[in-house]
Write a protein that holds these residues in place. Structure first.
Motif, PDB file in Angstrom:
ATOM      1  N   TYR A   1       0.834  -1.204   0.000  1.00  0.00           N
ATOM      2  CA  TYR A   1       0.000   0.000   0.000  1.00  0.00           C
ATOM      3  C   TYR A   1       0.872   1.258   0.000  1.00  0.00           C
ATOM      4  O   TYR A   1       0.636   2.185  -0.783  1.00  0.00           O
TER       5      TYR A   1
ATOM      6  N   HIS B   1       2.646   1.709  -3.382  1.00  0.00           N
ATOM      7  CA  HIS B   1       1.759   2.102  -4.480  1.00  0.00           C
ATOM      8  C   HIS B   1       1.073   3.444  -4.259  1.00  0.00           C
ATOM      9  O   HIS B   1       0.478   3.995  -5.187  1.00  0.00           O
ATOM     10  N   ASN B   2       1.159   3.962  -3.043  1.00  0.00           N
ATOM     11  CA  ASN B   2       0.528   5.248  -2.729  1.00  0.00           C
ATOM     12  C   ASN B   2       1.540   6.243  -2.176  1.00  0.00           C
ATOM     13  O   ASN B   2       1.192   7.151  -1.431  1.00  0.00           O
TER      14      ASN B   2
ATOM     15  N   LYS C   1       0.826  10.048  -2.685  1.00  0.00           N
ATOM     16  CA  LYS C   1      -0.289  10.492  -1.847  1.00  0.00           C
ATOM     17  C   LYS C   1       0.113  10.566  -0.368  1.00  0.00           C
ATOM     18  O   LYS C   1      -0.352  11.426   0.372  1.00  0.00           O
TER      19      LYS C   1
END
Length: 197
Positions: A57, A60-61, A64
């Motif tokens: 997570y 991939h983020n 953000k």
């Protein structure tokens, strides 16, 4: 991304919060403190999969979450070191180790050394080996006999090819660590595989 200690049967992310707060502030880094599921409510490899999913997570983020995707490190202490190494196994099996800049397991549970002859163990290992046998056999493993050679249960059982796919790794040991022999053996194997820093 950090996994707390407690032999995978106790503790919580909250236990590591003061130390990780200090690391985050003094080093100007973002720390993700993972509260993975504990045994016996969850069995191997589910605790490792919890941590692995957080790793995926965050990777991939990264934008953000305001982290540099080229500087993501994973770490853990004791049982959390085991969880960190288990995530290395999953990353290697899925050819995803490039996602991680560094793995940093500390005083980590590695393999089934506690089931060997206690006369060859250090004093600390000998004092802990019966407890560790019970933890591995009855609390962490879902079926010890079927899993005893599986690197998902014992990351130290990973084959040479798999170790060669680990992210760059630093293994921290301590003088009175009751995992020192198994951690040293894994460190030597990682060195031969070109993955030990």
């Amino acid at each position: 991304i950090f996994a707390h200690g407690g032999g995978c049967v106790s503790g919580s992310a909250n236990d590591s919060k003061p130390f990780l707060d200090f690391i985050a502030l003094s080093s100007n880094v973002v720390v993700f403190n993972v509260d993975y599921r504990l045994a016996p409510e969850t069995k191997c490899p589910n605790n490792v999969k919890d941590f692995y999913e957080v790793v995926k997570y965050v990777c991939h983020n990264a934008q953000k979450l305001n982290v540099d995707p080229k500087k993501i490190c994973i770490a853990g202490e004791s049982g959390g070191g085991y969880v960190c190494l288990g995530a290395c196994v999953l990353l290697a099996q899925n050819n995803e180790s490039h996602l991680i800049k560094l793995a940093f397991p500390s005083i980590c549970m590695v393999d089934d050394y506690c089931f060997s002859d206690p006369l060859a163990m250090t004093v600390e290992e000998r004092k802990a080996h019966l407890t560790m046998r019970k933890i591995w056999k009855y609390l962490i493993a879902s079926n010890y006999e079927q899993q005893k050679n599986d690197p998902h249960l014992f990351p130290g059982k990973a084959c040479e090819e798999l170790l060669g796919k680990f992210p760059p790794t630093i293994i921290v040991e301590a003088e009175f660590d009751f995992y020192i022999t198994e951690a040293s053996r894994l460190a030597n194997r990682l060195r031969r595989a070109g993955r030990l820093l």
